[in-house]
Design a protein around this motif. Structure first.
Motif, PDB file in Angstrom:
ATOM      1  N   HIS A  22      19.559 -20.360  29.530  1.00  0.00           N
ATOM      2  CA  HIS A  22      20.830 -20.881  29.012  1.00  0.00           C
ATOM      3  C   HIS A  22      21.423 -21.899  29.983  1.00  0.00           C
ATOM      4  CE1 HIS A  22      25.160 -20.766  27.969  1.00  0.00           C
ATOM      5  NE2 HIS A  22      24.724 -20.545  26.753  1.00  0.00           N
ATOM      6  N   GLU A  23      21.421 -21.551  31.277  1.00  0.00           N
ATOM      7  CA  GLU A  23      22.072 -22.412  32.271  1.00  0.00           C
ATOM      8  C   GLU A  23      21.271 -23.657  32.590  1.00  0.00           C
ATOM      9  OE1 GLU A  23      25.218 -21.650  32.807  1.00  0.00           O
ATOM     10  OE2 GLU A  23      24.655 -20.031  31.450  1.00  0.00           O
ATOM     11  N   LEU A  24      19.963 -23.655  32.266  1.00  0.00           N
ATOM     12  CA  LEU A  24      19.162 -24.854  32.521  1.00  0.00           C
ATOM     13  C   LEU A  24      19.475 -25.952  31.525  1.00  0.00           C
ATOM     14  CD1 LEU A  24      15.644 -23.415  33.468  1.00  0.00           C
ATOM     15  CD2 LEU A  24      17.279 -24.553  34.968  1.00  0.00           C
ATOM     16  N   ASN A  25      20.063 -25.604  30.393  1.00  0.00           N
ATOM     17  CA  ASN A  25      20.334 -26.611  29.368  1.00  0.00           C
ATOM     18  C   ASN A  25      21.298 -27.692  29.822  1.00  0.00           C
ATOM     19  OD1 ASN A  25      18.645 -25.846  27.293  1.00  0.00           O
ATOM     20  ND2 ASN A  25      20.005 -24.180  26.719  1.00  0.00           N
ATOM     21  N   GLN A  26      22.288 -27.283  30.638  1.00  0.00           N
ATOM     22  CA  GLN A  26      23.278 -28.258  31.079  1.00  0.00           C
ATOM     23  C   GLN A  26      22.646 -29.357  31.951  1.00  0.00           C
ATOM     24  OE1 GLN A  26      26.330 -28.930  30.235  1.00  0.00           O
ATOM     25  NE2 GLN A  26      26.472 -30.555  31.773  1.00  0.00           N
ATOM     26  N   PRO A  27      21.952 -28.985  33.066  1.00  0.00           N
ATOM     27  CA  PRO A  27      21.317 -30.046  33.852  1.00  0.00           C
ATOM     28  C   PRO A  27      20.246 -30.810  33.078  1.00  0.00           C
ATOM     29  CG  PRO A  27      20.795 -27.860  34.755  1.00  0.00           C
ATOM     30  CD  PRO A  27      21.879 -27.681  33.748  1.00  0.00           C
ATOM     31  N   LEU A  28      19.555 -30.157  32.141  1.00  0.00           N
ATOM     32  CA  LEU A  28      18.546 -30.878  31.346  1.00  0.00           C
ATOM     33  C   LEU A  28      19.204 -31.969  30.513  1.00  0.00           C
ATOM     34  CD1 LEU A  28      16.087 -28.179  29.939  1.00  0.00           C
ATOM     35  CD2 LEU A  28      15.514 -30.169  31.330  1.00  0.00           C
ATOM     36  N   LEU A  60      19.909 -33.192  40.167  1.00  0.00           N
ATOM     37  CA  LEU A  60      19.848 -32.239  39.051  1.00  0.00           C
ATOM     38  C   LEU A  60      18.577 -31.399  39.114  1.00  0.00           C
ATOM     39  CD1 LEU A  60      21.306 -34.575  36.307  1.00  0.00           C
ATOM     40  CD2 LEU A  60      22.288 -32.394  37.025  1.00  0.00           C
ATOM     41  N   ILE A  61      17.488 -32.025  39.575  1.00  0.00           N
ATOM     42  CA  ILE A  61      16.242 -31.260  39.733  1.00  0.00           C
ATOM     43  C   ILE A  61      16.449 -30.170  40.788  1.00  0.00           C
ATOM     44  CG2 ILE A  61      13.834 -31.391  40.517  1.00  0.00           C
ATOM     45  CD1 ILE A  61      13.735 -34.185  39.161  1.00  0.00           C
ATOM     46  N   ASP A  62      17.128 -30.531  41.885  1.00  0.00           N
ATOM     47  CA  ASP A  62      17.424 -29.527  42.921  1.00  0.00           C
ATOM     48  C   ASP A  62      18.245 -28.385  42.335  1.00  0.00           C
ATOM     49  OD1 ASP A  62      16.121 -30.968  44.815  1.00  0.00           O
ATOM     50  OD2 ASP A  62      17.917 -31.879  45.672  1.00  0.00           O
ATOM     51  N   ARG A  63      19.208 -28.755  41.504  1.00  0.00           N
ATOM     52  CA  ARG A  63      20.072 -27.743  40.916  1.00  0.00           C
ATOM     53  C   ARG A  63      19.278 -26.810  40.005  1.00  0.00           C
ATOM     54  NH1 ARG A  63      25.524 -27.613  40.515  1.00  0.00           N
ATOM     55  NH2 ARG A  63      26.241 -26.041  39.072  1.00  0.00           N
ATOM     56  N   MET A  64      18.368 -27.398  39.238  1.00  0.00           N
ATOM     57  CA  MET A  64      17.550 -26.574  38.355  1.00  0.00           C
ATOM     58  C   MET A  64      16.678 -25.627  39.170  1.00  0.00           C
ATOM     59  SD  MET A  64      16.671 -29.397  35.460  1.00  0.00           S
ATOM     60  CE  MET A  64      15.729 -28.298  34.428  1.00  0.00           C
ATOM     61  N   GLY A  65      16.192 -26.134  40.315  1.00  0.00           N
ATOM     62  CA  GLY A  65      15.423 -25.280  41.216  1.00  0.00           C
ATOM     63  C   GLY A  65      16.268 -24.113  41.693  1.00  0.00           C
ATOM     64  N   ALA A  66      17.517 -24.396  42.045  1.00  0.00           N
ATOM     65  CA  ALA A  66      18.420 -23.348  42.530  1.00  0.00           C
ATOM     66  C   ALA A  66      18.697 -22.325  41.429  1.00  0.00           C
ATOM     67  CB  ALA A  66      19.721 -23.972  43.030  1.00  0.00           C
ATOM     68  N   ILE A  67      18.803 -22.801  40.191  1.00  0.00           N
ATOM     69  CA  ILE A  67      19.065 -21.875  39.078  1.00  0.00           C
ATOM     70  C   ILE A  67      17.865 -20.950  38.856  1.00  0.00           C
ATOM     71  CG2 ILE A  67      19.431 -21.719  36.577  1.00  0.00           C
ATOM     72  CD1 ILE A  67      21.179 -24.254  36.816  1.00  0.00           C
ATOM     73  N   THR A  68      16.657 -21.524  38.884  1.00  0.00           N
ATOM     74  CA  THR A  68      15.494 -20.655  38.658  1.00  0.00           C
ATOM     75  C   THR A  68      15.274 -19.716  39.844  1.00  0.00           C
ATOM     76  OG1 THR A  68      13.994 -22.363  39.438  1.00  0.00           O
ATOM     77  CG2 THR A  68      14.283 -22.202  37.071  1.00  0.00           C
ATOM     78  N   ARG A  69      15.641 -20.162  41.032  1.00  0.00           N
ATOM     79  CA  ARG A  69      15.523 -19.268  42.204  1.00  0.00           C
ATOM     80  C   ARG A  69      16.419 -18.044  42.062  1.00  0.00           C
ATOM     81  NH1 ARG A  69      14.912 -23.824  45.102  1.00  0.00           N
ATOM     82  NH2 ARG A  69      17.093 -24.031  45.674  1.00  0.00           N
ATOM     83  N   GLN A  70      17.456 -18.165  41.228  1.00  0.00           N
ATOM     84  CA  GLN A  70      18.353 -17.030  41.026  1.00  0.00           C
ATOM     85  C   GLN A  70      17.623 -15.817  40.466  1.00  0.00           C
ATOM     86  OE1 GLN A  70      21.638 -17.945  38.572  1.00  0.00           O
ATOM     87  NE2 GLN A  70      22.403 -19.528  39.918  1.00  0.00           N
TER      88      GLN A  70
END
Ligand SMILES: Nc1ncnc2c1ncn2[C@@H]1O[C@H](COP(=O)(O)OP(=O)(O)OP(=O)(O)O)[C@@H](O)[C@H]1O
Ligand SMILES: [Mg+2]
Length: 236
Positions: A22-28, A60-70
Motif C-alpha cells: 500500500h505504502e509503495l504506491n505513493q512513491p511509485l 524516491l528509490i531510497d525511500r522505497m528501499g526504506a519502506i521494504t526494509r520495514q
C-alpha cells in the motif's frame, strides 16, 4: 498441523505485506510523474535540467528501499527503530512527497506550524506515511468541491498533535472508518487500507488517531502523540 504461534506470525506477515505494498504506491506514483517531467525536459533539449528530476527519482528509490526494509523491522516488532525527531520535518517531507499530486490540482493548503521543535520518539518514515495517507484522503475528499482547501495544524506542548482538515463532504460512516478494507471509493481508487494502517502506526507510537466531522462541514483527523520534550525545554 499449524501451531497458534505460526498462524499468528502468518497473520502479521499478511498485515505487513499489505501495508508495505500500500505504502509503495505513493512513491511509485511520484516517480512516474518525475520521469514524465524529465522526458519532457530532454525533448526540449535541456538535459541539465533533467538532473533535478533524476535526483528526485533517486531519493524516491531510497525511500522505497526504506519502506521494504520495514518488513524486517516489523518482523522484530518493537520500538528498537525509534529515534527522536521533529514532527515539523515529517510534515515537510510528507508534503514534498505529495508534490506531484498537489501540483496536479488547485487545492489551497494552509499550514500552521509552531516555530519551536515538536519532538517525539518514533519511526519518522512511518509517521510520514500516516501524514501522506491523511493528505491523500483529504485530496480525494475535496475532488468535487468548488474551492478545495486542506488545513494542517501542528501543535506541541504536553503532547504533539497534528490535525488535518478538509472542506469535502465529510465522513459518511465514522464507525467503519478505521476498519481494514472499508472504502467508499471505486475499485482502483482505494482499497480501504490507508486509515487501518495509519491507526496501527499511531498506536505503535503510543498515540491515537481520531476522526470527526467539522462543525462547518468537512472531515477532521487528529493525531495525538506523546511529546518527547517538556514544554519548557521545547521553547528553547
Ligand atoms: N477526509 C475524508 N473525508 C471524507 N471521508 C473520508 C476521508 N478520509 C477517509 N474517508 C472515508 O474513509 C474511507 C476509508 O479511508 P482509507 O484511507 O482507509 O481507505 P481509502 O482511502 O478508501 O483507500 P486507500 O487509502 O487504501 O487507498 C474512505 O473510503 C472514505 O469513505
Ligand atoms: Mg486512503
Amino acid at each position: 498441523e499449524q501451531t497458534l504461534a505460526q498462524s499468528s506470525k502468518l497473520a502479521v506477515l499478511g498485515e505487513m505485506s499489505a501495508a508495505v505494498s500500500h505504502e509503495l504506491n505513493q512513491p511509485l506514483a511520484a516517480m512516474k510523474t518525475y520521469l514524465a517531467g524529465a522526458r519532457l525536459i530532454i525533448q526540449r533539449k535541456r538535459p541539465e535540467e533533467a538532473l533535478a528530476s533524476f535526483q528526485r527519482i533517486d531519493d524516491l528509490i531510497d525511500r522505497m528501499g526504506a519502506i521494504t526494509r520495514q518488513l524486517k523491522s516489523y518482523a522484530r516488532k518493537g520500538s528498537d527503530a525509534f529515534e527522536p525527531f521533529d514532527v515539523r520535518d515529517a510534515v515537510s517531507s510528507a508534503l514534498a512527497m505529495m508534490e506531484p499530486q498537489l501540483k496536479a490540482r488547485r487545492v489551497a493548503i494552509s499550514r500552521t506550524i509552531p516555530d519551536h521543535r515538536a519532538m517525539i520518539l518514533g519511526d519518522r518514515l512511518r509517521l510520514e506515511q500516516v501524514i501522506i495517507n491523511l493528505l491523500r484522503n483529504a485530496l480525494d475528499a475535496t475532488r468535487g468541491v468548488k474551492d478545495p482547501a486542506v488545513g494542517i495544524l501542528l501543535a506541541a506542548g504536553q503532547t504533539v498533535s497534528l490535525t488535518v482538515r478538509d472542506n469535502g463532504p465529510g465522513i459518511e460512516d465514522l464507525d467503519a472508518l478505521f476498519e481494514p478494507f472499508y472504502t467508499t471509493k471505486q475499485p482502483g481508487d482505494g482499497v480501504g487500507l490507508g486509515l487501518a494502517i495509519s491507526s496501527n502506526i499511531v498506536t505503535e507510537l503510543g498515540g491515537r488517531l481520531t476522526a470527526r466531522n467539522g462543525s462547518e462541514g468537512g472531515a477532521v483527523f487528529e493525531l495525538v502523540l506523546p511529546a518527547l520534550d517538556a514544554p519548557a525545554a521545547a521553547a528553547e
